[in-house]
Design an enzyme around this catalytic site. Sequence first.
Site, PDB file in Angstrom:
ATOM      1  N   LYS A 299      47.949  51.400   0.361  1.00  0.00           N
ATOM      2  CA  LYS A 299      47.492  52.003   1.579  1.00  0.00           C
ATOM      3  C   LYS A 299      46.179  51.492   1.712  1.00  0.00           C
ATOM      4  O   LYS A 299      45.379  51.242   0.931  1.00  0.00           O
ATOM      5  CB  LYS A 299      47.474  53.488   1.050  1.00  0.00           C
ATOM      6  CG  LYS A 299      46.978  54.289   2.406  1.00  0.00           C
ATOM      7  CD  LYS A 299      47.187  55.681   2.321  1.00  0.00           C
ATOM      8  CE  LYS A 299      45.943  56.476   1.692  1.00  0.00           C
ATOM      9  NZ  LYS A 299      46.334  57.992   1.409  1.00  0.00           N
TER      10      LYS A 299
ATOM     11  N   LYS B 246      42.786  51.812   5.093  1.00  0.00           N
ATOM     12  CA  LYS B 246      42.180  52.732   6.010  1.00  0.00           C
ATOM     13  C   LYS B 246      41.790  51.957   7.504  1.00  0.00           C
ATOM     14  O   LYS B 246      41.759  50.829   7.613  1.00  0.00           O
ATOM     15  CB  LYS B 246      40.778  53.144   5.606  1.00  0.00           C
ATOM     16  CG  LYS B 246      40.827  53.831   4.169  1.00  0.00           C
ATOM     17  CD  LYS B 246      41.508  55.386   4.161  1.00  0.00           C
ATOM     18  CE  LYS B 246      41.067  55.956   2.968  1.00  0.00           C
ATOM     19  NZ  LYS B 246      41.478  57.304   2.874  1.00  0.00           N
TER      20      LYS B 246
ATOM     21  N   ASP C 188      45.905  54.658   6.903  1.00  0.00           N
ATOM     22  CA  ASP C 188      45.348  56.159   7.145  1.00  0.00           C
ATOM     23  C   ASP C 188      44.146  56.201   8.058  1.00  0.00           C
ATOM     24  O   ASP C 188      43.263  55.169   7.818  1.00  0.00           O
ATOM     25  CB  ASP C 188      44.755  56.382   5.593  1.00  0.00           C
ATOM     26  CG  ASP C 188      44.201  57.785   5.552  1.00  0.00           C
ATOM     27  OD1 ASP C 188      44.047  58.641   6.651  1.00  0.00           O
ATOM     28  OD2 ASP C 188      43.721  58.272   4.557  1.00  0.00           O
TER      29      ASP C 188
ATOM     30  N   ASN D 265      42.352  58.864   8.668  1.00  0.00           N
ATOM     31  CA  ASN D 265      41.298  59.833   8.358  1.00  0.00           C
ATOM     32  C   ASN D 265      40.946  60.875   9.560  1.00  0.00           C
ATOM     33  O   ASN D 265      39.473  61.031   9.789  1.00  0.00           O
ATOM     34  CB  ASN D 265      40.137  59.142   7.591  1.00  0.00           C
ATOM     35  CG  ASN D 265      40.394  58.630   6.409  1.00  0.00           C
ATOM     36  OD1 ASN D 265      40.452  57.572   5.983  1.00  0.00           O
ATOM     37  ND2 ASN D 265      40.675  59.608   5.395  1.00  0.00           N
TER      38      ASN D 265
ATOM     39  N   GLU E   3      48.832  58.169   8.520  1.00  0.00           N
ATOM     40  CA  GLU E   3      48.260  59.312   7.963  1.00  0.00           C
ATOM     41  C   GLU E   3      47.271  59.928   8.767  1.00  0.00           C
ATOM     42  O   GLU E   3      46.307  58.994   8.954  1.00  0.00           O
ATOM     43  CB  GLU E   3      47.905  58.810   6.598  1.00  0.00           C
ATOM     44  CG  GLU E   3      47.492  59.993   5.630  1.00  0.00           C
ATOM     45  CD  GLU E   3      47.252  59.401   3.971  1.00  0.00           C
ATOM     46  OE1 GLU E   3      46.135  60.092   3.454  1.00  0.00           O
ATOM     47  OE2 GLU E   3      47.793  58.595   3.733  1.00  0.00           O
TER      48      GLU E   3
ATOM     49  N   GLU F  43      46.743  66.524   3.383  1.00  0.00           N
ATOM     50  CA  GLU F  43      45.593  66.606   2.272  1.00  0.00           C
ATOM     51  C   GLU F  43      44.324  67.539   2.485  1.00  0.00           C
ATOM     52  O   GLU F  43      43.683  68.049   1.753  1.00  0.00           O
ATOM     53  CB  GLU F  43      44.925  65.178   2.048  1.00  0.00           C
ATOM     54  CG  GLU F  43      44.316  64.630   3.284  1.00  0.00           C
ATOM     55  CD  GLU F  43      43.811  63.235   3.278  1.00  0.00           C
ATOM     56  OE1 GLU F  43      42.506  63.034   2.951  1.00  0.00           O
ATOM     57  OE2 GLU F  43      44.769  62.512   3.181  1.00  0.00           O
TER      58      GLU F  43
ATOM     59  N   ASP G  81      46.845  68.328  -1.288  1.00  0.00           N
ATOM     60  CA  ASP G  81      45.960  67.844  -2.401  1.00  0.00           C
ATOM     61  C   ASP G  81      45.945  69.338  -3.340  1.00  0.00           C
ATOM     62  O   ASP G  81      45.414  70.187  -2.736  1.00  0.00           O
ATOM     63  CB  ASP G  81      44.479  67.727  -1.468  1.00  0.00           C
ATOM     64  CG  ASP G  81      43.458  67.085  -2.497  1.00  0.00           C
ATOM     65  OD1 ASP G  81      43.395  67.546  -3.582  1.00  0.00           O
ATOM     66  OD2 ASP G  81      42.842  66.427  -1.913  1.00  0.00           O
TER      67      ASP G  81
ATOM     68  N   HIS H  14      47.852  63.570  -3.062  1.00  0.00           N
ATOM     69  CA  HIS H  14      46.592  62.979  -2.668  1.00  0.00           C
ATOM     70  C   HIS H  14      45.577  63.264  -3.652  1.00  0.00           C
ATOM     71  O   HIS H  14      45.136  64.260  -4.252  1.00  0.00           O
ATOM     72  CB  HIS H  14      46.049  63.884  -1.293  1.00  0.00           C
ATOM     73  CG  HIS H  14      44.868  63.436  -0.861  1.00  0.00           C
ATOM     74  ND1 HIS H  14      43.705  63.777  -0.928  1.00  0.00           N
ATOM     75  CD2 HIS H  14      44.370  62.295  -0.173  1.00  0.00           C
ATOM     76  CE1 HIS H  14      42.545  63.348  -0.587  1.00  0.00           C
ATOM     77  NE2 HIS H  14      43.141  62.107  -0.126  1.00  0.00           N
TER      78      HIS H  14
ATOM     79  N   GLU I  22      49.625  59.011  -5.309  1.00  0.00           N
ATOM     80  CA  GLU I  22      48.321  58.034  -4.892  1.00  0.00           C
ATOM     81  C   GLU I  22      47.611  57.839  -6.085  1.00  0.00           C
ATOM     82  O   GLU I  22      47.248  58.701  -6.817  1.00  0.00           O
ATOM     83  CB  GLU I  22      47.583  59.014  -3.890  1.00  0.00           C
ATOM     84  CG  GLU I  22      46.521  57.987  -3.517  1.00  0.00           C
ATOM     85  CD  GLU I  22      45.543  58.551  -2.299  1.00  0.00           C
ATOM     86  OE1 GLU I  22      45.210  58.004  -1.346  1.00  0.00           O
ATOM     87  OE2 GLU I  22      45.159  59.927  -2.307  1.00  0.00           O
TER      88      GLU I  22
END
Length: 360
Positions: free
Chosen positions: A165, A167, A196, A198, A222, A248, A271, A298, A318
Amino acid sequence: MTTAAITGVTARAVVTPMKRPLRNAFGIIDAGPLVLIDVATDQGVTGHSYLFAYTRLALKPLVHLVEDIGRELTGKALAPVDLMKVMDAKFRLLGWQGLVGMAVSGLDMAFWDALGQLAGKPVVELLGGSARPIPAYDSYGVLDAKADERTLHAARDEHGFRAIKTKGGHGDLATDAAMIKGLRGLLGPDIALMLDFNQSLDPAEATRRIAVLADYDLTWIEEPVPQENLSGHAAVRERSEIPIQAGENWWFPRGFAEAIAAGASDFIMPDLMKVGGITGWLNVAGQADAASIPMSSHILPEASAHVLAVTPTAHWLEVLDFAGAILTHPLQVIDGKVTAKGPGLGLAWNESAVAKYQVT
């Protein structure tokens, strides 16, 4: 058999080193601000858990919250479901979100760890399952196919990872597309690749970027938009050729019930330190099973290996190791998989390392 009782709760703040900085759309995480939780019992066993505080600024408030809540629970039976009801009643008017929710979740994990130690079993067995290898992905910040080629080959060849994964959202669409194109070329077609964002995009921009990135066989996108924007997630999901992953930052089982009802994502990834610990996770696992939604974890890989092993729709675990530097037995990844360790959650502090990295 006499039920154990809580005799005290302590918390300590540490800042651990990371093997490499983690860059995302909002900045760089270059260390691991953690809160270590210890729940002592009248049967000589101490339960352990830890929280990732994201920022050093949250360490002191979290330490105080954990210890203050712990004082309220001293003398009570070590029964996680009953204790969750006590904490729910105490914080219902204030709300679960934020540091309170993290403190409650961390305490719940420590309660379960203590129960496992008392039974001489890993927590996964207390939950009715057995330890088994869970497929894991190696989690990074922003990657560069050329600069990180050696790192990614080591992840595949030395640890057996079959999923990576990275970002996105740190630049424009062209930046994301160039990164993903390079990574797919380096990794080949047999390695799963996740991206991801975010929470860094709005629904329109997320939709635009995903349309371009769909050519690179991504396993999921994500958190493309802010986590509380459930309708925005649903709108992006409706138009996306790539599955949407989120969760998460959804709080406790109620948050997941609302998200699932909204059709906010194809996959979910609670999470443990925001979902209500192990007690909260089990509730969400039931929801995911009923809705046929694949469920990943997560961070907190040590504890996550226990709960994913009893999650009917378990997907990916993860691996993002913040705690290895202060654990007596750091996380092991074998053939790209993680297996739960015991007794309890398998957590034991390396006290010399804790002393080295502790902050006050």
